[in-house]
Design an enzyme around this catalytic site. Structure first.
Site, PDB file in Angstrom:
ATOM      1  N   ASP A  32      14.719 -11.299 -20.641  1.00  0.00           N
ATOM      2  CA  ASP A  32      15.184  -9.966 -20.597  1.00  0.00           C
ATOM      3  C   ASP A  32      16.605  -9.605 -20.300  1.00  0.00           C
ATOM      4  O   ASP A  32      17.157 -10.438 -19.392  1.00  0.00           O
ATOM      5  CB  ASP A  32      14.257  -9.441 -19.314  1.00  0.00           C
ATOM      6  CG  ASP A  32      14.464  -7.735 -19.011  1.00  0.00           C
ATOM      7  OD1 ASP A  32      15.707  -7.085 -19.373  1.00  0.00           O
ATOM      8  OD2 ASP A  32      13.530  -7.109 -18.656  1.00  0.00           O
ATOM      9  N   ASP A  85       9.259 -23.544 -31.948  1.00  0.00           N
ATOM     10  CA  ASP A  85       8.665 -22.178 -32.473  1.00  0.00           C
ATOM     11  C   ASP A  85       9.487 -20.969 -32.439  1.00  0.00           C
ATOM     12  O   ASP A  85       9.141 -19.833 -32.538  1.00  0.00           O
ATOM     13  CB  ASP A  85       7.371 -22.012 -31.741  1.00  0.00           C
ATOM     14  CG  ASP A  85       7.608 -21.820 -30.381  1.00  0.00           C
ATOM     15  OD1 ASP A  85       8.731 -21.747 -29.808  1.00  0.00           O
ATOM     16  OD2 ASP A  85       6.594 -21.561 -29.809  1.00  0.00           O
ATOM     17  N   VAL A 136      11.108 -19.766 -29.874  1.00  0.00           N
ATOM     18  CA  VAL A 136      11.055 -19.235 -28.376  1.00  0.00           C
ATOM     19  C   VAL A 136      11.322 -20.118 -27.438  1.00  0.00           C
ATOM     20  O   VAL A 136      10.856 -21.514 -27.459  1.00  0.00           O
ATOM     21  CB  VAL A 136       9.379 -18.780 -28.168  1.00  0.00           C
ATOM     22  CG1 VAL A 136       9.379 -18.411 -26.769  1.00  0.00           C
ATOM     23  CG2 VAL A 136       9.123 -17.880 -29.305  1.00  0.00           C
ATOM     24  N   HIS A 154      13.272  -6.784 -22.895  1.00  0.00           N
ATOM     25  CA  HIS A 154      12.981  -5.984 -21.890  1.00  0.00           C
ATOM     26  C   HIS A 154      12.055  -5.065 -22.233  1.00  0.00           C
ATOM     27  O   HIS A 154      12.048  -4.147 -23.090  1.00  0.00           O
ATOM     28  CB  HIS A 154      14.351  -5.029 -21.489  1.00  0.00           C
ATOM     29  CG  HIS A 154      14.135  -3.996 -20.379  1.00  0.00           C
ATOM     30  ND1 HIS A 154      13.694  -4.581 -19.131  1.00  0.00           N
ATOM     31  CD2 HIS A 154      14.221  -2.685 -20.399  1.00  0.00           C
ATOM     32  CE1 HIS A 154      13.829  -3.435 -18.138  1.00  0.00           C
ATOM     33  NE2 HIS A 154      14.038  -2.336 -18.893  1.00  0.00           N
ATOM     34  N   SER A 174       9.940  -1.381 -16.504  1.00  0.00           N
ATOM     35  CA  SER A 174      11.393  -0.997 -16.261  1.00  0.00           C
ATOM     36  C   SER A 174      11.433  -0.078 -14.963  1.00  0.00           C
ATOM     37  O   SER A 174      11.116  -0.934 -14.041  1.00  0.00           O
ATOM     38  CB  SER A 174      12.072  -0.514 -17.473  1.00  0.00           C
ATOM     39  OG  SER A 174      13.454  -0.345 -17.377  1.00  0.00           O
ATOM     40  N   ASP A 215      10.557 -27.001 -24.336  1.00  0.00           N
ATOM     41  CA  ASP A 215       9.451 -26.750 -23.840  1.00  0.00           C
ATOM     42  C   ASP A 215       8.036 -27.476 -24.738  1.00  0.00           C
ATOM     43  O   ASP A 215       7.059 -27.205 -24.250  1.00  0.00           O
ATOM     44  CB  ASP A 215       9.217 -25.337 -23.924  1.00  0.00           C
ATOM     45  CG  ASP A 215       9.045 -24.550 -25.252  1.00  0.00           C
ATOM     46  OD1 ASP A 215       8.742 -25.422 -26.321  1.00  0.00           O
ATOM     47  OD2 ASP A 215       9.765 -23.457 -25.397  1.00  0.00           O
ATOM     48  N   ASP A 249      14.849 -24.212 -27.656  1.00  0.00           N
ATOM     49  CA  ASP A 249      13.661 -23.970 -28.116  1.00  0.00           C
ATOM     50  C   ASP A 249      12.747 -25.435 -27.908  1.00  0.00           C
ATOM     51  O   ASP A 249      11.571 -25.115 -27.434  1.00  0.00           O
ATOM     52  CB  ASP A 249      13.791 -23.502 -29.611  1.00  0.00           C
ATOM     53  CG  ASP A 249      12.357 -23.461 -30.541  1.00  0.00           C
ATOM     54  OD1 ASP A 249      11.329 -23.621 -29.721  1.00  0.00           O
ATOM     55  OD2 ASP A 249      12.492 -23.208 -31.481  1.00  0.00           O
TER      56      ASP A 249
END
Ligand SMILES: *[C@@H]1O[C@H](CO)[C@@H](O)[C@H](O)[C@H]1NC(C)=O
Ligand SMILES: *[C@@H]1O[C@H](CO)[C@@H](O)[C@H](O)[C@H]1NC(C)=O
Ligand SMILES: *[C@@H]1O[C@H](CO)[C@@H](O)[C@H](O)[C@H]1NC(C)=O
Ligand SMILES: *[C@@H]1O[C@H](CO)[C@@H](O)[C@H](O)[C@H]1NC(C)=O
Ligand SMILES: *[C@@H]1O[C@H](CO)[C@@H](O)[C@H](O)[C@H]1NC(C)=O
Ligand SMILES: *[C@@H]1O[C@H](CO)[C@@H](O)[C@H](O)[C@H]1NC(C)=O
Ligand SMILES: *[C@@H]1O[C@H](CO)[C@@H](O)[C@H](O)[C@H]1NC(C)=O
Ligand SMILES: *[C@@H]1O[C@H](CO)[C@@H](O)[C@H](O)[C@H]1NC(C)=O
Ligand SMILES: *[C@@H]1O[C@H](CO)[C@@H](O)[C@H](O)[C@H]1NC(C)=O
Ligand SMILES: *[C@@H]1O[C@H](CO)[C@@H](O)[C@H](O)[C@H]1NC(C)=O
Length: 594
Positions: free
Chosen positions: A464, A278, A280, A506, A204, A274, A271
């Site tokens: 983020d 999962d 993500v 983040h 950050s 890719d 999701d």
């Protein structure tokens, strides 16, 4: 032949024969202070030296490993607690630095700097002990142990505190490192040309601070780890106002539950793109290229009533004990039960935010958060009198505009009336020009760092919601364009490697996407610097969800992960269309934006 340069060590048969209490004395530290003229622009103040053994008892030491968002180690170490002070000749100022020196038997010829976060520099000097490193923390000349930089940036309305701005921007950490390396050699009796491996680690603003060191003091550092740098500071800070301006412009303030549903539905839809379902979104680029947010319109949402106290998020106030500062960022809010279906207006707000800031003429001014990131800056506030959701200006953005752009000592904007997208672009432009050499921190020529052998490990959570992942990609591309105009990024990875962390938020994991996060970056960096073992992937571990415990060796940019159908392995592929979706220029500004 190299001679230990001070008497204390000359008496000992070997350096490691000295004990901590032998060397941890005021007189020893006074003896090793660099004399005036040794470090140009830095005169030490010998009378201010303190030194005492700190006997760590239980597991009280909290390492600031990785800057904000990282757990750090809970081990404890005995060390020499030293404070030194210096002045800049002719300025009559005083800068205080505390250093933590490990026992001579633990010292591994290393110096370590940890980054801070928000408007705070790191204030804990003990982060290096777990690596056998000396480390430090500086008060930056504005009592940074007790003041955040944003509370001192104005000396009065209209009057920027440039000393504090330079110190926070890059100078305080650079000077702390210069002095700290000298003291480390003296403290342990090394010869003046002995190597002290010098590391930096932060996320950050700590990531921005790390980039400032690579850009400004490149030859002083051997290994620098920067996460989600809050750099391109003018654009980054003003960006925090953008979501509110979108809502104000479109005159629609979505209930938080509606926005949350839009994000959740986007994650669910993207999701699988890719190659593995999962939870993500490992490829937000494929989501951007293939998913149309309008398909969410009409989806029902429902959230229970709640009362919550928020301290802000991400790039935010960390010093909870500072009541004045906390007041600006924290709010107790009541949310009634929310039921409804996702509206076209709600999707239009989300789409405009993900599209990023453009002038009213349509010229792009900045990039934005990746699709599937939370829309944190967009949260509205409930007015129980009217029963409506209303504008809630994020103080992070509002305070920046007030203090750094308008130069008024106020904590937030109270209205967006009259504010257009062009106004926002103007704020960015003013701040970029005003702080170009202090806070912007995007100087793209890292030649000094590279030539002295420095290694840079840069990472960013792909989802983020505070500092856009594309901001890091843009800097990597700027460095490549300046230093490797022939575009051979393979060469650049010899000294600068960049990794996107799938699903991560983040400077940490994401409650909405149970993805991997790197846990041992310093080990990787030490291997690279001290043993010449260049990484080609980044080690990260999944900490929650169905795949908890899974190790993923993350793909180095510009390659992107693609899971093989039906298996738990992925390859790192080159996908030009995806890379293009991460590539921006900013014609709204007349000068290049690196
Ligand atoms: C720390 O421990 C050392 C060795 O046990 C002892 O000599 C010293 O007095 C202790 N210092 C403090 C401040 O407790
Ligand atoms: C280190 O020394 C300074 C100056 O004497 C003191 O203020 C501080 O509390 C000490 N820190 C620790 C952890 O002992
Ligand atoms: C600074 O300007 C703001 C806005 O005009 C005003 O409210 C505040 O009182 C001023 N502060 C001082 C110290 O003059
Ligand atoms: C979104 O997903 C999170 C985590 O999966 C869940 O806690 C939250 O309730 C969801 N929000 C909505 C509005 O569906
Ligand atoms: C998304 O779908 C809407 C409605 O069908 C359409 O108007 C819009 O052009 C689509 N957007 C993209 C980027 O394809
Ligand atoms: C809203 O949803 C809650 C469950 O979250 C439910 O108990 C309540 O009856 C719903 N209210 C309306 C008006 O549909
Ligand atoms: C709620 O709305 C009323 C009526 O418009 C307004 O007077 C009041 O200031 C609002 N409350 C808050 C906290 O903004
Ligand atoms: C990856 O990191 C984990 C956690 O720190 C560690 O246990 C593991 O050995 C590492 N694996 C590799 C290949 O570096
Ligand atoms: C250092 O690198 C060599 C290969 O270059 C490797 O065999 C060795 O294990 C590495 N040392 C450590 C401590 O990892
Ligand atoms: C993945 O495998 C399934 C069944 O094994 C198959 O139906 C599907 O077409 C495959 N998808 C791709 C992209 O290869």
């Amino acid at each position: 032949m190299r001679q230990p340069r001070n008497a204390l060590f000359a008496l000992a048969t070997t350096a490691s024969a000295a004990s901590l209490s032998d060397v941890c004395t005021v007189s020893h530290v006074k003896n090793i202070l660099p004399s005036d003229g040794t470090l140009l622009g830095i005169n030490m103040l010998p009378s201010a030296v303190t030194a005492s053994v700190y006997n760590a008892s239980s597991s009280s030491s909290s390492s600031s490993s990785g800057g904000m968002g990282m757990g750090g180690s809970s081990s404890s170490y005995n060390y020499c607690n030293v404070t030194v002070s210096y002045t800049h000749p002719g300025k009559d100022d005083t800068v205080v630095i505390k250093y933590a020196f490990p026992s001579p038997s633990d010292f591994k010829n290393r110096f370590y700097v940890a980054g801070g976060g928000g408007y705070s520099l790191n204030s804990d000097a003990t982060g290096g002990l777990e690596y056998g490193a000396v480390s430090g923390a500086t008060d930056a000349g504005y009592d940074a142990f007790n003041n955040d930089y944003d509370s001192v940036v104005l000396q009065g309305n209209g009057s920027v505190n440039w000393d504090a701005t330079h110190m926070f921007g890059y100078q305080a950490l650079g000077e702390m490192t210069l002095i700290g390396k000298e003291l480390s050699k003296g403290f342990y009796g090394l010869a003046s040309d002995d190597k002290v491996y010098t590391y930096y680690e932060g996320c950050s603003d700590g990531g921005r601070e790390g980039m400032s060191q690579v850009q400004r003091w490149g030859e002083e550092y051997d290994g620098v780890i920067t996460g989600a740098p809050a750099f391109r500071y003018a654009q980054q800070q003003v960006l925090h106002i953008f979501s509110s301006v979108v809502e104000h412009t479109l005159d629609y303030y979505p209930p938080p539950c509606e926005l949350a549903k839009i994000v959740n539905a986007t994650i669910a839809a993207c999701d699988p793109l890719d190659g593995r379902t999962d939870g993500v979104v490992s490829r937000t680029d494929l989501c951007k290229l293939n998913f149309n947010l309008t398909s969410i319109i009409g989806t029902p949402y429902s959230c229970a009533a709640q009362t919550s106290t928020s301290l802000g998020f991400g790039f935010s106030k960390r010093n909870d004990h500072k009541h004045k500062r906390q007041a600006a960022g924290s709010e107790t809010s009541y949310q009634p039960a929310q039921n409804g279906t996702v509206s076209a207006q709600g999707v239009a707000v989300a789409q405009a935010i993900y599209n990023g800031l453009h002038t009213t003429q349509g010229e792009r001014a900045y990039l934005s958060w990746q699709i599937a990131s939370e829309l944190s800056d967009a949260s509205s506030t409930y007015n129980s009198t009217t029963g409506k959701w209303e504008l809630d200006i994020t103080s992070m953005g509002g305070e920046y505009v007030r203090k750094f752009v308008q130069l008024l000592d106020l904590d937030n904007l109270d209205t967006l009336d009259g504010v257009t997208y062009d106004t926002v672009v103007g704020w960015m432009d003013t701040a970029m020009v005003r702080y170009y050499d202090t806070l912007q921190t995007t100087h793209p020529d890292l030649t000094a760092f590279k030539q002295s052998g420095g290694k840079l490990l840069h990472y960013h959570g792909e989802s983020d919601p505070s500092v856009p992942a594309a901001s890091s990609v843009h800097y990597w591309q700027s460095v490549r364009a300046i230093m490797y105009p022939d575009e051979s990024d393979a060469d650049m990875s010899d000294f600068y490697q960049f990794y996107l962390i799938p699903g991560a938020a983040h400077c940490g994991t994401n409650t909405l996407q149970p993805g991997p996060y790197p846990q041992n970056n310093m080990e990787t960096m030490i291997e690279w610097v001290e043993n010449g073992t260049k990484p080609s992937r980044l080690n990260a571990t999944v900490s929650s969800g169905d795949y908890a415990g899974e190790t993923q060796m993350l793909c180095q940019w510009p390659t992107r992960p693609l899971w093989q159908n039906g298996s738990d392995t992925f390859s790192c592929v080159r996908d030009e269309k995806s890379v293009q979706s991460w590539t921006y220029d900013f014609p709204a500004f007349k000068i290049p934006v690196f």
